[in-house]
Write a protein that holds these residues in place. Structure first.
Motif, PDB file in Angstrom:
ATOM      1  N   LEU A 112       0.796  -1.237   0.000  1.00 54.17           N
ATOM      2  CA  LEU A 112       0.000   0.000   0.000  1.00 54.17           C
ATOM      3  C   LEU A 112       0.827   1.285   0.000  1.00 54.17           C
ATOM      4  N   PRO A 113       1.851   1.397   0.871  1.00 55.37           N
ATOM      5  CA  PRO A 113       2.620   2.650   0.876  1.00 55.37           C
ATOM      6  C   PRO A 113       3.298   2.916  -0.477  1.00 55.37           C
ATOM      7  N   ALA A 114       3.854   1.867  -1.093  1.00 50.74           N
ATOM      8  CA  ALA A 114       4.520   2.037  -2.389  1.00 50.74           C
ATOM      9  C   ALA A 114       3.502   2.425  -3.466  1.00 50.74           C
ATOM     10  N   LEU A 115       2.344   1.777  -3.418  1.00 51.06           N
ATOM     11  CA  LEU A 115       1.262   2.082  -4.367  1.00 51.06           C
ATOM     12  C   LEU A 115       0.862   3.552  -4.230  1.00 51.06           C
ATOM     13  N   GLN A 116       0.754   3.985  -2.970  1.00 48.23           N
ATOM     14  CA  GLN A 116       0.365   5.364  -2.706  1.00 48.23           C
ATOM     15  C   GLN A 116       1.385   6.336  -3.305  1.00 48.23           C
ATOM     16  N   GLU A 117       2.673   6.025  -3.135  1.00 44.63           N
ATOM     17  CA  GLU A 117       3.738   6.861  -3.694  1.00 44.63           C
ATOM     18  C   GLU A 117       3.619   6.940  -5.223  1.00 44.63           C
ATOM     19  N   ASP A 118       3.398   5.786  -5.854  1.00 43.36           N
ATOM     20  CA  ASP A 118       3.306   5.747  -7.314  1.00 43.36           C
ATOM     21  C   ASP A 118       2.132   6.565  -7.816  1.00 43.36           C
ATOM     22  N   ILE A 119       0.989   6.396  -7.168  1.00 42.86           N
ATOM     23  CA  ILE A 119      -0.204   7.141  -7.597  1.00 42.86           C
ATOM     24  C   ILE A 119       0.029   8.644  -7.445  1.00 42.86           C
ATOM     25  N   LEU A 120       0.674   8.997  -6.323  1.00 45.77           N
ATOM     26  CA  LEU A 120       0.989  10.406  -6.081  1.00 45.77           C
ATOM     27  C   LEU A 120       1.858  10.948  -7.220  1.00 45.77           C
ATOM     28  N   ALA A 121       2.869  10.163  -7.617  1.00 47.61           N
ATOM     29  CA  ALA A 121       3.782  10.603  -8.689  1.00 47.61           C
ATOM     30  C   ALA A 121       3.032  10.771 -10.019  1.00 47.61           C
ATOM     31  N   VAL A 122       2.137   9.818 -10.302  1.00 44.20           N
ATOM     32  CA  VAL A 122       1.386   9.894 -11.559  1.00 44.20           C
ATOM     33  C   VAL A 122       0.516  11.149 -11.587  1.00 44.20           C
ATOM     34  N   ILE A 123      -0.228  11.377 -10.492  1.00 41.29           N
ATOM     35  CA  ILE A 123      -1.120  12.539 -10.460  1.00 41.29           C
ATOM     36  C   ILE A 123      -0.314  13.834 -10.564  1.00 41.29           C
ATOM     37  N   ARG A 124       0.845  13.821  -9.945  1.00 44.66           N
ATOM     38  CA  ARG A 124       1.679  15.028  -9.985  1.00 44.66           C
ATOM     39  C   ARG A 124       2.183  15.349 -11.389  1.00 44.66           C
ATOM     40  N   TYR A 136       0.282  15.752 -13.674  1.00 45.13           N
ATOM     41  CA  TYR A 136      -0.785  16.572 -14.242  1.00 45.13           C
ATOM     42  C   TYR A 136      -1.153  17.768 -13.367  1.00 45.13           C
ATOM     43  N   ILE A 137      -1.223  17.523 -12.054  1.00 43.90           N
ATOM     44  CA  ILE A 137      -1.575  18.623 -11.145  1.00 43.90           C
ATOM     45  C   ILE A 137      -0.620  18.625  -9.957  1.00 43.90           C
ATOM     46  N   ASP A 138      -0.461  19.781  -9.365  1.00 46.08           N
ATOM     47  CA  ASP A 138       0.398  19.891  -8.195  1.00 46.08           C
ATOM     48  C   ASP A 138      -0.435  19.623  -6.937  1.00 46.08           C
ATOM     49  N   ILE A 139      -0.175  18.525  -6.269  1.00 51.12           N
ATOM     50  CA  ILE A 139      -0.933  18.224  -5.047  1.00 51.12           C
ATOM     51  C   ILE A 139       0.009  18.006  -3.864  1.00 51.12           C
ATOM     52  N   GLU A 140      -0.560  18.102  -2.688  1.00 51.24           N
ATOM     53  CA  GLU A 140       0.217  17.952  -1.453  1.00 51.24           C
ATOM     54  C   GLU A 140       0.674  16.499  -1.265  1.00 51.24           C
ATOM     55  N   ASP A 141       1.699  16.313  -0.422  1.00 47.55           N
ATOM     56  CA  ASP A 141       2.227  14.980  -0.123  1.00 47.55           C
ATOM     57  C   ASP A 141       1.161  14.042   0.444  1.00 47.55           C
ATOM     58  N   ASP A 142       0.276  14.624   1.265  1.00 51.17           N
ATOM     59  CA  ASP A 142      -0.700  13.754   1.930  1.00 51.17           C
ATOM     60  C   ASP A 142      -2.070  13.803   1.252  1.00 51.17           C
ATOM     61  N   ALA A 143      -2.082  14.230  -0.008  1.00 54.71           N
ATOM     62  CA  ALA A 143      -3.366  14.383  -0.700  1.00 54.71           C
ATOM     63  C   ALA A 143      -3.918  13.053  -1.221  1.00 54.71           C
ATOM     64  N   VAL A 144      -3.057  12.024  -1.227  1.00 57.51           N
ATOM     65  CA  VAL A 144      -3.530  10.727  -1.706  1.00 57.51           C
ATOM     66  C   VAL A 144      -3.672   9.766  -0.527  1.00 57.51           C
ATOM     67  N   ARG A 145      -4.831   9.185  -0.388  1.00 60.07           N
ATOM     68  CA  ARG A 145      -5.072   8.176   0.659  1.00 60.07           C
ATOM     69  C   ARG A 145      -5.477   6.866   0.003  1.00 60.07           C
ATOM     70  N   VAL A 146      -4.785   5.813   0.340  1.00 68.48           N
ATOM     71  CA  VAL A 146      -5.128   4.508  -0.210  1.00 68.48           C
ATOM     72  C   VAL A 146      -5.422   3.576   0.942  1.00 68.48           C
ATOM     73  N   GLN A 147      -6.531   2.917   0.941  1.00 65.10           N
ATOM     74  CA  GLN A 147      -6.765   1.913   1.968  1.00 65.10           C
ATOM     75  C   GLN A 147      -7.649   0.777   1.476  1.00 65.10           C
ATOM     76  N   VAL A 148      -7.490  -0.347   2.178  1.00 61.70           N
ATOM     77  CA  VAL A 148      -8.288  -1.508   1.796  1.00 61.70           C
ATOM     78  C   VAL A 148      -9.401  -1.681   2.822  1.00 61.70           C
ATOM     79  N   GLU A 149     -10.609  -1.709   2.352  1.00 62.60           N
ATOM     80  CA  GLU A 149     -11.759  -1.924   3.228  1.00 62.60           C
ATOM     81  C   GLU A 149     -12.297  -3.325   2.984  1.00 62.60           C
ATOM     82  N   ARG A 150     -12.675  -3.969   4.056  1.00 63.44           N
ATOM     83  CA  ARG A 150     -13.248  -5.299   3.897  1.00 63.44           C
ATOM     84  C   ARG A 150     -14.764  -5.206   4.051  1.00 63.44           C
TER      85      ARG A 150
END
Lengths: 268, 84
Positions: free
Chosen positions: B39-51, B53-67
Motif C-alpha cells: 500500500l505505501p509504495a502504491l500510494q507513492e506511485d499514484i501520487l507521482a502519476v497525479i503530480r 498533471y496537477i500539483d498536489i500535497e504529499d498527503d493528498a492521496v489516501r489509499v486503503q483496503v476496506e473489507r
C-alpha cells in the motif's frame, strides 16, 4: 491456568523492565505465584533491576536448547515469596529464541505459576514479537511524549494482528495502558501531554500513571523492584497498578499538580 | 482560572501541538494497518502519476483496503488543491 502478560512499548527506555519487575513483585506479594521472563536476548537487564544478577547460572536460551531444565534456570527471588525470574541469554545469536522453544518454556512455566510476565525488548523484531505472541493481556508502557505514543500505537496494531489470539480468532488480548515518567507540573504548564491526551489518542483502558520520580533510579541502583519501596510515590503508584489489575477499584493518584500556597493563590 | 491567566499569551502550548500532530500521524498509520504491504509504495506511485498533471500535497492521496463481507475494496481518495 496461568495468565501470560506481556509488558511492551515499542520504544526503548520508557520503563518496560522497571514495570515488569515492579508488576511481577506486586503480583507475587499479593499471593500469586509469578515468574518474570526476560525476552531481551543479548541485552539482559531484568536480573540487574531485580538484584539477582550474580545468581544467574542458566538462562532462557539454555532451557530452549535443552542445556538446562526450567528448575535449574529459574532464580527464586529472596525478598518476595512466590516470585521467580527467568533471565535472558547474553548470546549475540538473534535466532536463539525459537517459536517452538518459547512455546515449550511458557507451557512449562504455566504448570506451576499463576502469572507469567514477559518483559519485551524494545523494537518490533523477533524478541518483541515472541514476547507478545502468546500473551493473554498486555501492559503498554508509554511516556507522555510523541515518539513513545506513536510507537505504542504501532504495538497495539501488532497485538491485534500478529499474536496467537489474533491468528486463532480468540478473544483479543486485554490491553492496559501504563503511563510512566509523568510530570503533572509540566502538564500544567502545557509542556507535556496529559493523561487524557494519551488515553484519547491510544483509546485503551488506563491501568495506572507512574510519576517521574527519583525513587525509580534509586531502586534500580540497588536492585530492588521499586514497588517494594513502599514510602515512595512511584512505589505506591505501582502498588495501585497491581491492585487495579487484580480487580480492586482505586483512585488515580500522582496525576495532579502539587500546589503550594503560592500556587493555590494564583492559579485557583 | 487564576487572574494571572489574563496575562498569558494565547499561543498554543507545545503539548497541544504534540497532540494534534499525534492524532494526524496515528490516524494515517492506522489506515494502512492490516492492509497489504504494497500500500505505501502504491500510494507513492499514484501520487507521482497525479503530480504529472496537477500539483498536489504529499498527503493528498489516501489509499486503503476496506473489507466488506467477502470482498475487499481498494479505496483511493485524492484531495485536489483549491483552484484560485
Amino acid at each position: 491456568m496461568a495468565r501470560i502478560i506481556v509488558v511492551t512499548s515499542g520504544k526503548g527506555g520508557v520503563g518496560k523492565t522497571t514495570t515488569s519487575a515492579a508488576f511481577g513483585a506486586g503480583l507475587a506479594r499479593a499471593g500469586h505465584r509469578t515468574v518474570v521472563v526476560d525476552f531481551d536476548v543479548g541485552l539482559r537487564n531484568l536480573d540487574l533491576i531485580m538484584g539477582c544478577e550474580r545468581r544467574v547460572v542458566y538462562d532462557f536460551v539454555n532451557v530452549i536448547n535443552g542445556e538446562a531444565n526450567l528448575n535449574q534456570a529459574l532464580i527464586r527471588d529472596k525478598r518476595t515469596e512466590g516470585l521467580s525470574i527467568l533471565p535472558a541469554s547474553q548470546t549475540r545469536d538473534k535466532d536463539a529464541l525459537t517459536f517452538e522453544g518459547v512455546q515449550t518454556v511458557l507451557e512449562g512455566l504455566a504448570k506451576d505459576h499463576d502469572y507469567i510476565v514477559c518483559d519485551s525488548p524494545a523494537g518490533i523484531e523477533r524478541g518483541a514479537h515472541l514476547a507478545m505472541y502468546f500473551a493473554d493481556e498486555a501492559l503498554i508502557v508509554t511516556n507522555p511524549e510523541v515518539s513513545s505514543v506513536r510507537d505504542s500505537d504501532r504495538v497495539l496494531g501488532l497485538l491485534a494482528s500478529k499474536t496467537r489470539r489474533a491468528e486463532q480468532d480468540d478473544e483479543p488480548i486485554r490491553e492496559h495502558l501504563v503511563i510512566t515518567r509523568y510530570a503533572p507540573e509540566r502538564v500544567g504548564k502545557g509542556e507535556m501531554l496529559s493523561v487524557e491526551d494519551v488515553c484519547e489518542i491510544l483509546s485503551i483502558d488506563l491501568l495506572g500513571v507512574i510519576p517521574e520520580s527519583t525513587a525509580v533510579l534509586n531502586a534500580s541502583n540497588s536492585g530492588v523492584p521499586v514497588i517494594l519501596e513502599e514510602k515512595t510515590d512511584a512505589g505506591q503508584a505501582y502498588d495501585d497498578v497491581v491492585a487495579r489489575f487484580l480487580g480492586e477499584a482505586r483512585e488515580h493518584r500522582f496525576i495532579d499538580e502539587k500546589k503550594g500556597l503560592f500556587g493555590r493563590l494564583f492559579k485557583g | 482560572m487564576g487572574f494571572l491567566d489574563y496575562f498569558r499569551s494565547e499561543k498554543k502550548t507545545s503539548a497541544s501541538v504534540a497532540k494534534e500532530r499525534l492524532q494526524v500521524i496515528v490516524a494515517r498509520e492506522r489506515s494502512h494497518r492490516g492492509g497489504p504491504d504494497y500500500l505505501p509504495a502504491l500510494q507513492e506511485d499514484i501520487l507521482a502519476v497525479i503530480r504529472g498533471y496537477i500539483d498536489i500535497e504529499d498527503d493528498a492521496v489516501r489509499v486503503q483496503v476496506e473489507r466488506e463481507g467477502n470482498c475487499e475494496v481498494l479505496e483511493l481518495n485524492v484531495i485536489l488543491p483549491d483552484t484560485d
